[in-house]
Design a protein around this motif. Structure first.
Motif, PDB file in Angstrom:
ATOM      1  N   GLY A 210       1.131  -1.199  -0.050  1.00  0.00           N
ATOM      2  CA  GLY A 210      -0.071  -0.055  -0.009  1.00  0.00           C
ATOM      3  C   GLY A 210       0.076   1.178   0.016  1.00  0.00           C
ATOM      4  N   ALA A 211       2.281   0.694   0.180  1.00  0.00           N
ATOM      5  CA  ALA A 211       3.300   3.009   0.171  1.00  0.00           C
ATOM      6  C   ALA A 211       3.860   2.592  -0.904  1.00  0.00           C
ATOM      7  CB  ALA A 211       4.210   2.110   1.276  1.00  0.00           C
ATOM      8  N   THR A 212       3.965   1.605  -1.935  1.00  0.00           N
ATOM      9  CA  THR A 212       4.745   1.169  -2.998  1.00  0.00           C
ATOM     10  C   THR A 212       4.211   0.829  -4.099  1.00  0.00           C
ATOM     11  OG1 THR A 212       6.982   0.743  -4.034  1.00  0.00           O
ATOM     12  CG2 THR A 212       6.465  -0.683  -1.932  1.00  0.00           C
ATOM     13  N   LYS A 213       4.421   1.302  -5.487  1.00  0.00           N
ATOM     14  CA  LYS A 213       4.639   0.204  -6.026  1.00  0.00           C
ATOM     15  C   LYS A 213       4.891  -0.856  -6.506  1.00  0.00           C
ATOM     16  CE  LYS A 213       2.623   3.921  -9.095  1.00  0.00           C
ATOM     17  NZ  LYS A 213       1.137   3.264  -9.291  1.00  0.00           N
ATOM     18  N   ASP A 214       6.778  -1.034  -6.351  1.00  0.00           N
ATOM     19  CA  ASP A 214       7.318  -2.360  -6.114  1.00  0.00           C
ATOM     20  C   ASP A 214       6.943  -3.706  -5.372  1.00  0.00           C
ATOM     21  OD1 ASP A 214       9.680  -3.946  -6.213  1.00  0.00           O
ATOM     22  OD2 ASP A 214      10.687  -2.447  -6.492  1.00  0.00           O
TER      23      ASP A 214
END
Length: 273
Positions: A210-214
């Motif tokens: 939920g905090a990154t696209k990785d």
């Protein structure tokens, strides 16, 4: 080291963003999962009525689908919430608890994977082997198979088939996106002595995704956090057999996780193909 730089960035984003993680989950472990999410610095919402799940997804940063206490209403909620998350580009983390144990679970999984694009599948070896197509009895919701038994090959194959990240958790954890695969050797056997650590791990994946696209790195980080927290929780136990105290220490260790702990204690091997 690129891993630590990437992980540090994700932890910083969690602190700053405080992502909201929507769970349609297992009522046995819902409180534990919510507290795990809070401990890492995010927020949790547990909404599973089909009449509201789409509305809740709109305000969320990740969606966790946990098949632990399955019923027809929850399956419909999975599909509705999953489609909305796909429309909005919100990552979906699927925990196929006990799949293979009953026809209901197997058929539900088939429908989910057909109608929803999931970002991560996290399960124990028995569950993941069922997805892979290897017939194996699943005893309750517990794994009766060793995570070392073909873990890297199976995780890679399923990741390629479903175009997602696959995580197999056990004595050795395997995380693959079909191209790169990590093995992680953190953790403690006490993690298997309390109910819900698998579900809690899935929730941690939800927070990190939920905090990154990785998605790949987020999944690997979440599993490392649980493994290292398990080690620290056991070290902090006064009574080494106290599973209740261990659970409290586990939440404390998740809440106190730092990049320095990962640098000091992380046992992550990158496996290239």
């Amino acid at each position: 080291m690129f891993l630590l730089r990437d992980y540090k960035d994700i932890l910083k984003k969690i602190k700053n963003k405080k992502p909201l993680i929507h769970h349609i989950t297992n009522y046995v472990t819902a409180t534990d999962c919510a507290n795990t999410v809070l401990a890492l610095g995010a927020s949790a919402v547990m909404a599973d009525d089909p009449l509201e799940v789409e509305e809740v997804v709109i305000h969320s940063d990740a969606l966790v689908l946990n098949m632990g206490t399955l019923n027809q209403q929850k399956i419909e909620a999975f599909i509705l919430a999953g489609r909305k998350a796909n429309d909005l580009g919100i990552p979906i983390i699927l925990d196929p608890v006990g799949v293979g144990g009953t026809k209901l679970r197997s058929e539900a999984l088939k429908r989910i994977l057909k109608e929803i694009k999931v970002s991560v599948i996290r399960g124990n070896m028995s569950e993941i082997k069922h997805i892979y197509g290897i017939e194996e009895m699943t005893r309750g919701v517990d794994s009766i198979s060793d995570s070392k038994d073909g873990g890297k090959e199976i995780s890679k194959a399923i990741a390629q088939r479903h175009k997602c990240v696959v995580a197999i958790t056990g004595e050795i954890d395997y995380i693959s996106d079909g191209n790169q695969t990590f093995s992680i050797r953190n953790g403690h056997k006490m993690l298997t002595n309390i109910t819900g650590t698998g579900c809690m791990t899935t929730s941690l994946i939800g927070v990190c995704c939920g905090a990154t696209k990785d998605i790949f790195m987020a999944t690997a980080l979440a599993i490392s956090i649980m493994g290292i927290a398990g080690e620290r929780a056991y070290e902090d136990l006064q009574d080494k057999s106290g599973i209740g105290s261990f659970k409290v220490h586990l939440l404390d260790a998740i809440g106190g996780f730092t990049i320095e702990l990962l640098e000091e204690r992380g046992r992550i091997d990158g496996l290239s193909y």
